[in-house]
Scaffold this motif. Structure first.
Motif, PDB file in Angstrom:
ATOM      1  N   TYR A   1       5.554 -15.547   3.975  1.00 42.49           N
ATOM      2  CA  TYR A   1       5.613 -14.158   4.432  1.00 42.49           C
ATOM      3  C   TYR A   1       4.733 -13.230   3.614  1.00 42.49           C
ATOM      4  CZ  TYR A   1       9.528 -15.743   7.227  1.00 42.49           C
ATOM      5  OH  TYR A   1      10.304 -16.411   8.128  1.00 42.49           O
ATOM      6  N   LEU A   2       4.273 -12.199   4.328  1.00 41.60           N
ATOM      7  CA  LEU A   2       3.520 -11.125   3.697  1.00 41.60           C
ATOM      8  C   LEU A   2       4.362  -9.857   3.865  1.00 41.60           C
ATOM      9  CD1 LEU A   2       0.711 -10.473   2.447  1.00 41.60           C
ATOM     10  CD2 LEU A   2       0.042  -9.658   4.711  1.00 41.60           C
ATOM     11  N   VAL A   3       4.560  -9.115   2.788  1.00 40.51           N
ATOM     12  CA  VAL A   3       5.393  -7.921   2.880  1.00 40.51           C
ATOM     13  C   VAL A   3       4.648  -6.730   2.308  1.00 40.51           C
ATOM     14  CG1 VAL A   3       7.530  -6.829   2.116  1.00 40.51           C
ATOM     15  CG2 VAL A   3       7.550  -9.239   2.774  1.00 40.51           C
TER      16      VAL A   3
ATOM     17  N   GLU B   1       1.508 -12.235  13.023  1.00 36.82           N
ATOM     18  CA  GLU B   1       2.422 -11.255  13.602  1.00 36.82           C
ATOM     19  C   GLU B   1       2.820 -10.253  12.524  1.00 36.82           C
ATOM     20  OE1 GLU B   1       3.620  -9.807  15.946  1.00 36.82           O
ATOM     21  OE2 GLU B   1       2.887 -11.093  17.555  1.00 36.82           O
ATOM     22  N   LEU B   2       3.003  -9.010  12.918  1.00 35.36           N
ATOM     23  CA  LEU B   2       3.389  -7.983  11.947  1.00 35.36           C
ATOM     24  C   LEU B   2       4.468  -7.089  12.559  1.00 35.36           C
ATOM     25  CD1 LEU B   2       2.904  -6.534   9.245  1.00 35.36           C
ATOM     26  CD2 LEU B   2       0.953  -5.375  10.277  1.00 35.36           C
ATOM     27  N   HIS B   3       5.511  -6.825  11.769  1.00 32.60           N
ATOM     28  CA  HIS B   3       6.620  -5.998  12.247  1.00 32.60           C
ATOM     29  C   HIS B   3       6.934  -4.891  11.242  1.00 32.60           C
ATOM     30  CE1 HIS B   3       7.453  -9.110  15.202  1.00 32.60           C
ATOM     31  NE2 HIS B   3       7.419  -9.998  14.227  1.00 32.60           N
ATOM     32  N   ALA B   4       7.533  -3.818  11.768  1.00 33.52           N
ATOM     33  CA  ALA B   4       8.003  -2.744  10.885  1.00 33.52           C
ATOM     34  C   ALA B   4       9.510  -2.881  10.696  1.00 33.52           C
ATOM     35  CB  ALA B   4       7.676  -1.390  11.495  1.00 33.52           C
ATOM     36  N   HIS B   5       9.953  -2.616   9.477  1.00 33.03           N
ATOM     37  CA  HIS B   5      11.377  -2.663   9.152  1.00 33.03           C
ATOM     38  C   HIS B   5      11.667  -1.367   8.395  1.00 33.03           C
ATOM     39  CE1 HIS B   5      15.081  -4.923   7.743  1.00 33.03           C
ATOM     40  NE2 HIS B   5      15.026  -3.972   6.836  1.00 33.03           N
ATOM     41  N   HIS B   6      12.822  -0.747   8.636  1.00 31.56           N
ATOM     42  CA  HIS B   6      13.062   0.501   7.907  1.00 31.56           C
ATOM     43  C   HIS B   6      14.162   0.367   6.870  1.00 31.56           C
ATOM     44  CE1 HIS B   6      16.848   1.677   9.854  1.00 31.56           C
ATOM     45  NE2 HIS B   6      16.342   1.271  10.999  1.00 31.56           N
TER      46      HIS B   6
ATOM     47  N   LEU C   1      16.011  -7.457  16.963  1.00 33.56           N
ATOM     48  CA  LEU C   1      16.219  -8.872  16.643  1.00 33.56           C
ATOM     49  C   LEU C   1      14.967  -9.719  16.869  1.00 33.56           C
ATOM     50  CD1 LEU C   1      19.857  -9.381  17.974  1.00 33.56           C
ATOM     51  CD2 LEU C   1      19.063  -9.801  15.637  1.00 33.56           C
ATOM     52  N   THR C   2      14.105  -9.280  17.786  1.00 34.77           N
ATOM     53  CA  THR C   2      12.902 -10.076  18.049  1.00 34.77           C
ATOM     54  C   THR C   2      11.948 -10.090  16.854  1.00 34.77           C
ATOM     55  OG1 THR C   2      11.670  -8.206  18.971  1.00 34.77           O
ATOM     56  CG2 THR C   2      12.973  -9.521  20.524  1.00 34.77           C
ATOM     57  N   LYS C   3      12.181  -9.193  15.894  1.00 30.99           N
ATOM     58  CA  LYS C   3      11.280  -9.130  14.736  1.00 30.99           C
ATOM     59  C   LYS C   3      11.534 -10.253  13.736  1.00 30.99           C
ATOM     60  CE  LYS C   3      10.988  -4.030  14.768  1.00 30.99           C
ATOM     61  NZ  LYS C   3      11.367  -2.802  14.026  1.00 30.99           N
ATOM     62  N   TYR C   4      12.727 -10.845  13.785  1.00 35.26           N
ATOM     63  CA  TYR C   4      13.129 -11.767  12.717  1.00 35.26           C
ATOM     64  C   TYR C   4      13.297 -13.187  13.256  1.00 35.26           C
ATOM     65  CZ  TYR C   4      14.079  -7.075  11.144  1.00 35.26           C
ATOM     66  OH  TYR C   4      13.933  -5.740  10.860  1.00 35.26           O
TER      67      TYR C   4
ATOM     68  N   GLY D   1       4.145 -11.011   8.859  1.00 36.57           N
ATOM     69  CA  GLY D   1       4.284  -9.950   7.866  1.00 36.57           C
ATOM     70  C   GLY D   1       5.295  -8.903   8.289  1.00 36.57           C
ATOM     71  N   TYR D   2       5.817  -8.186   7.294  1.00 35.41           N
ATOM     72  CA  TYR D   2       6.709  -7.045   7.545  1.00 35.41           C
ATOM     73  C   TYR D   2       6.210  -5.854   6.735  1.00 35.41           C
ATOM     74  CZ  TYR D   2       9.932 -10.374   9.607  1.00 35.41           C
ATOM     75  OH  TYR D   2      10.481 -11.329  10.408  1.00 35.41           O
TER      76      TYR D   2
END
Ligand SMILES: Cc1cc2nc3c(=O)[nH]c(=O)nc-3n(C[C@H](O)[C@H](O)[C@H](O)COP(=O)(O)O)c2cc1C
Ligand code: SF4
Ligand code: FES
Lengths: 445, 162
Positions: free
Chosen positions: A83-85, A165-170, B19-22, A125-126
């Motif tokens: 993972y990349l964070v 793939e890259l996602h945002a998390h808060h 949930l699709t993010k994880y 990544g996140y």
């Protein structure tokens, strides 16, 4: 739309007006060209890392660790998840630069992360964004959608065999989640309590898998380095201190805000960019790198250059590049009290020296500030700081101890005056007269 | 506020998107956003709502409770219709953050964490929000950040938030 003035050296924040954050705008500023070049020319991952090493880019999150070296720790050939964070938790008092990257130039961060993923063979990544900047978190998600639709994210990026793939998390209001292992716990859906190190995230990170974590501004510097070359970035700054750095200036200056300047620029020049001292008052003290760093007397600060090594030589740290400026009307006991309260409030409570010690620091400074202090309290504070520092799981303990020690040592006569006279040396108010600062008319307003 | 606080279907759809993010076996990663979504709907997080989140994510309820109590932006008790969180940390204080907070307290006649008698406002002391150059700053209901809050702008905001 008028451009936002981030200073003449701006590179990450160049050409922004607050509204030109979309993909097409970024592309017109040479955006995604570095990524295209890497994929089209088939530049090898190890050569990408070599370029980042050459640039002397150092982590912009606080510790200043060399980024290329960190990237080389990632076991690239490790089979399975990695993972990349990105650390956009930005809670260090005084720091507000990552927010401008996210809201005004989000694609530069996305491109930087894609390149990092490519360099380290990481597929997912996140970006962990603190919850207080909700609108900016939503904008970042919109930017991610644009990048996906354009084929910059997802499977087989731009027709290559590289997928990312890259996602945002808060986050939701915990300073400690800026500490990288607390951030990983938080991403896993737990309390943000820092982990013991070792093992380091490069071997045991998110979900127990190899993970690389960098700050927002660190990633945002990467596209330039790959487009223009590591040497070009290095030469903007000084040896061992490559590139530009975004400084967030707050406090008693005429124009608080972000200014991006070449590493090694004199502090006096930075202060000038920020419009000088508010109301022409005299400079008393400066915290040069975020609230966790030791305060430096104003006249000494005026002789220093803004780079990791110069500030370290003067006994403080460049940290996150948050410059807190205090003028002659500031009560240094009150300033120290407010910061001590912050660390007490934000300690995660795992280790006794930090949990108990931060409470002690706060209560003692509080009683000095309120006229109930004793002369021995000053040495007690210094002693306590020594008892906390270096004896905790994470660096929050140090972050509480270092500023307290520096305030007491640098402004000792002010603490003594409070104890002896049960009142303040600088008159009523303590922080300043009510704010009349010229506000930066930010485009988003 | 209903006695049986539960996730609505709309809330569940929003959580599904998160949930699709994880990875499929890491549903717990969505707990922070699930709690935020639940709180947005209900105003605060009563136990049965947290239990519903736990059921939906397949987590022990104590694990959800631990998260809700650790992070400052979750409301563990009822709040005024508008929760206003004002930053008073040092960088903001140097540019009027504390003055803005004191003005708000006076105008609304409440102290920290107190609700106005009409249930419209609760004001909360906040730590650095990463916007210190815009001081004074505050956040309305966790979502809307307001910058450069002079007394005039505070007055306007209070008028606007009926
Ligand atoms: C208490 C504490 C708070 C921190 N907060 C942040 C933060 O808000 N943002 C950040 O990037 N790094 C923060 N850090 C540093 C991170 O642990 C980590 O070193 C950094 O994200 C690495 O990225 P870099 O190498 O690009 O600087 C914090 C560290 C500590 C001990
Ligand atoms: S030093 Fe403080 S914040 Fe860090 S792990 Fe220990 S108790 Fe938690
Ligand atoms: S100190 Fe108030 S936003 Fe940073």
């Amino acid at each position: 739309m008028a451009m936002i003035d981030y200073g003449p050296d701006a590179l990450i924040l160049k050409g922004l007006d607050g509204n030109n954050w979309r993909l097409k705008d970024y592309e017109s500023r040479a955006g995604y060209q570095a990524l295209k070049k890497i994929l089209k020319d088939g530049i090898k991952p190890e050569d990408v890392i070599a370029e980042v090493k050459k640039s002397a880019l150092r982590g912009r999150g606080g510790a200043g660790f060399p980024t290329g070296l960190k990237w080389s720790f990632m076991p690239r050939a490790f089979p399975g998840a990695k993972y990349l964070v990105c650390n956009s938790d930005e809670g260090e008092p005084g720091t507000f630069k990552d927010r401008d990257i996210i809201r005004y130039n989000p694609h530069i961060l996305i491109e930087g992360m894609i390149i990092a993923g490519y360099a380290m063979g990481i597929p997912v990544g996140y970006n962990y964004i603190h919850g207080e900047i909700w609108a900016d978190y939503e904008r970042f998600e919109e930017a991610l959608d644009e990048a996906r639709a354009a084929g910059y994210l997802g499977k087989n990026i731009l027709g290559s065999d590289f997928s990312f793939e890259l996602h945002a998390h808060h986050g939701y209001g915990a300073y400690i989640c800026g500490e990288e292992t607390a951030l990983l716990e938080s991403l896993e859906g737990k309390k943000g309590q820092p982990r013991f190190k070792p093992p380091f995230p490069a071997s045991f990170g998110l979900y127990g898998k190899p993970t690389t974590i960098n700050n927002t501004e660190t990633f945002a510097a990467v596209p330039y380095i790959l487009r223009e070359g590591g040497d070009a970035f290095l030469n903007l700054g000084k040896p061992n201190n490559g590139g530009t750095k975004i400084f967030s200036i707050s406090g008693h200056v005429a124009r608080p805000g972000n200014y991006e300047i070449n590493m090694g620029t004199p502090f006096a020049k930075l202060l000038e960019l920020a419009g000088g001292m508010r109301g022409g008052k005299k400079i008393k003290g400066v915290i040069p790198g975020g609230s966790s760093m030791p305060v430096i007397k104003g006249d000494i600060m005026m002789t220093l250059d803004m780079d990791y090594d110069s500030i370290a030589k003067a006994g403080s740290m460049l940290g996150s590049g948050a410059v807190i400026v205090m003028d002659e009307t500031t009560c240094m006991v009150k300033a120290a009290e407010r910061l001590a309260y912050f660390y007490y409030e934000e300690s995660c409570g795992q280790c006794t020296p930090c949990r108990e010690g931060t409470g002690w620091l706060y209560r003692i400074i509080n009683r000095i500030e309120h006229g109930n202090g004793r002369q021995e309290d000053l040495d007690l504070l210094l002693n306590l700081a020594d008892q906390i520092q270096g004896r905790t799981i994470c660096a929050l303990g140090d972050a509480a101890a270092m500023p307290t020690r520096a305030f007491v040592k640098t402004y000792r006569e002010e603490f003594e005056y409070h104890v002896a006279h049960k009142r303040c040396m600088v008159g009523p108010g303590g922080y300043s007269t009510p704010a009349q600062h010229e506000s930066l008319a930010m485009a988003a307003e | 506020m209903s006695a049986t606080a539960q996730l609505s279907d709309a809330a569940k759809r929003k959580i599904d998107r998160e949930l699709t993010k994880y990875p499929a076996d890491q549903k717990q990663s969505a707990v922070m956003s699930a709690l935020a979504i639940a709180q947005d709907e209900h105003g605060w997080l009563p136990n049965e709502l947290m239990e519903d989140v736990a059921r939906y994510l397949g987590m022990p309820s104590v694990a959800v409770y631990e998260v809700a109590t650790f992070y400052n932006m979750y409301n563990l008790k009822p709040m005024g219709k508008h929760k206003i969180t004002v930053c008073t940390n040092l960088p903001c204080a140097l540019s009027g953050g504390v003055d803005a907070a004191e003005y708000l307290k006076q105008r609304l006649g409440v102290g920290w964490k107190e609700m106005t008698a009409d249930g419209r406002f609760t004001i909360v002391e906040g730590e650095c929000m990463g916007a210190c150059g815009d001081a004074p700053v505050l956040i309305v209901n966790n979502k809307r950040m307001c910058s450069f809050m002079s007394q005039d702008k505070l007055d306007q905001l209070i008028e606007e938030l009926k």
